[in-house]
Write an enzyme that holds these catalytic residues in place. Structure first.
Site, short mmCIF file in Angstrom:
data_model
loop_
_atom_site.label_atom_id
_atom_site.label_comp_id
_atom_site.label_asym_id
_atom_site.label_seq_id
_atom_site.Cartn_x
_atom_site.Cartn_y
_atom_site.Cartn_z
N ILE A 17 2.55 6.30 7.14
CA ILE A 17 3.74 5.84 7.46
C ILE A 17 4.55 5.20 5.97
O ILE A 17 5.68 5.02 5.88
CB ILE A 17 3.38 4.47 8.23
CG1 ILE A 17 3.28 4.87 9.65
CG2 ILE A 17 4.17 3.37 8.42
CD1 ILE A 17 2.28 4.02 10.57
N ASP A 36 -0.47 3.05 -4.59
CA ASP A 36 -1.67 3.97 -3.83
C ASP A 36 -2.91 4.05 -4.57
O ASP A 36 -3.09 4.04 -5.78
CB ASP A 36 -1.19 4.97 -3.12
CG ASP A 36 -1.97 5.73 -1.81
OD1 ASP A 36 -1.17 5.70 -0.85
OD2 ASP A 36 -3.07 5.85 -1.80
N CYS A 63 -3.03 1.81 -7.56
CA CYS A 63 -3.46 0.35 -7.14
C CYS A 63 -4.23 0.37 -5.93
O CYS A 63 -3.99 0.96 -5.06
CB CYS A 63 -2.09 -0.47 -6.99
SG CYS A 63 -2.37 -2.12 -6.46
N TYR A 151 -10.67 -3.85 13.55
CA TYR A 151 -9.36 -3.06 12.94
C TYR A 151 -8.36 -4.09 13.96
O TYR A 151 -7.44 -4.67 13.52
CB TYR A 151 -9.28 -1.78 13.44
CG TYR A 151 -7.81 -1.20 13.40
CD1 TYR A 151 -7.45 -0.79 11.95
CD2 TYR A 151 -6.89 -1.05 14.33
CE1 TYR A 151 -6.07 -0.01 12.00
CE2 TYR A 151 -5.76 -0.39 14.09
CZ TYR A 151 -5.27 -0.13 12.80
OH TYR A 151 -4.00 0.52 12.65
N ALA A 153 -8.70 -6.93 15.41
CA ALA A 153 -8.78 -8.56 14.67
C ALA A 153 -7.90 -8.57 13.44
O ALA A 153 -7.13 -9.18 13.32
CB ALA A 153 -10.11 -8.73 14.34
#
Ligand SMILES: NC(=O)C1=CN([C@@H]2O[C@H](COP(=O)(O)OP(=O)(O)OC[C@H]3O[C@@H](n4cnc5c(N)ncnc54)[C@H](O)[C@@H]3O)[C@@H](O)[C@H]2O)C=CC1
Ligand SMILES: CCCCCC(=O)/C=C/C=C\C/C=C\C/C=C\CCCC(=O)O
Length: 258
Positions: A17, A36, A63, A151, A153
């Site tokens: 995405i 990334d 990063c 995930y 949460a």
């Protein structure tokens, strides 16, 4: 808002995405710093994008959003290179119920780290021009995904953080809008690797596949277009865009204020 000449920072930009939104921002005239943790994928993507959009409009920065130090250094480099930051897409995320503390650190704390670091450059209170921050949540930020409680949460938390920051920004005068993106299932590496990442909920893998078949897969273009809409429409602040195969709409939340 026109994107020509605007500067965007995208986390998790090397694939999936993040990559799709990066390409759409470039197509609309923005300059993009791609952040990334995957250097190999990030550098090879930038080589491709340089040929299409020009070297002066892209920058890859290694990063890890788990590191506040790396985020601050990358945002500073992006701001120095392009002359400020107008747009942040806080998108880096993982699904790993086994290493759940890391999942919280990347999916939720990474969004918080990114937002606070970006405000140093974007907030009108600290000399910035204002702008917009889009945080990637999920359909699992609006309803429960039984195979992925942690995930789920983190993604609910991203929705809450985004809406509260939008209100805080208005009340404080940051001049920065905050919106959240909630896609359903999208065919990416994260989605393909479901079965090996469910930890103690591995027995729910088949049920998750059935849920994905029930919902269907969302097209990557639809997801990227939804993100772009929240960037360019300056009336959108504190909004949550749900993108599923059947529904593409801003979410109406109940109001508890009389
Ligand atoms: N694929 C799906 O079905 C859906 C995904 N999402 C969310 O969309 C976002 C992007 O996911 P996808 O594109 O599907 O995944 P992906 O696995 O294709 O891409 C994720 C990118 O984030 C990077 N990344 C991972 N950890 C990082 C870290 N600590 N620091 C910096 N970069 C890091 C990866 O290297 C990769 O380039 C995530 O937040 C995910 O939770 C939301 C709804 C549906
Ligand atoms: C396990 C793979 C996860 C892939 C990544 C992801 O975030 C995809 C999530 C897709 C769907 C979440 C599933 C269920 C959510 C339940 C209900 C939402 C209802 C929303 C509504 O219509 O009001």
């Amino acid at each position: 808002m026109s994107l020509t000449g605007k500067t965007a920072v995208v986390t998790g930009a090397a694939m999936g995405i993040g990559r799709a939104v990066t390409e759409l921002l470039l197509q609309h005239g923005a300059k993009v710093a791609l952040l990334d943790v995957n250097e190999t994928a990030g550098k090879s993507l930038v080589e491709v994008l340089d040929k299409l959009y020009g070297r002066e409009r892209t920058l890859f920065l290694s990063c890890d959003v788990e590191s506040e130090e790396q985020i601050k250094a990358a945002f500073l480099k992006a701001a120095e290179t392009f002359g400020g930051i107008d747009i942040l897409f806080n998108n880096a995320g993982v699904l790993n119920e086994d290493r759940w503390e890391r999942t919280v650190s990347i999916n939720l704390m990474g969004v918080i780290r990114g937002s606070y670091a970006a405000l140093e450059h974007m907030s009108k209170l600290s000399g910035g021009r204002g702008g917009v921050i889009i945080n990637t949540s999920s359909l699992a930020g609006l309803g429960p995904l039984p195979s992925c409680p942690v995930y789920t949460a983190t993604k609910h938390a991203v929705v809450g953080f985004t809406r509260a920051m939008a209100a805080a920004s208005v009340a404080s005068g940051y001049g920065v809008r905050f919106n959240a993106l909630c896609p359903g299932f999208v065919q990416t590496d994260l989605f393909s690797a479901i079965e090996s990442n469910l930890g103690r909920f591995a027995h729910l893998a088949a049920a998750t596949q059935q849920l994905a078949e029930h919902f269907g897969l969302v097209g990557m273009c639809d997801v990227a277009e939804a993100a772009l809409d929240m960037v360019t429409d300056e009336t959108k602040n504190g909004e949550v865009f749900l993108v599923s195969p059947k529904r593409k709409e801003y979410v109406n939340f109940p109001s508890f204020v009389q």
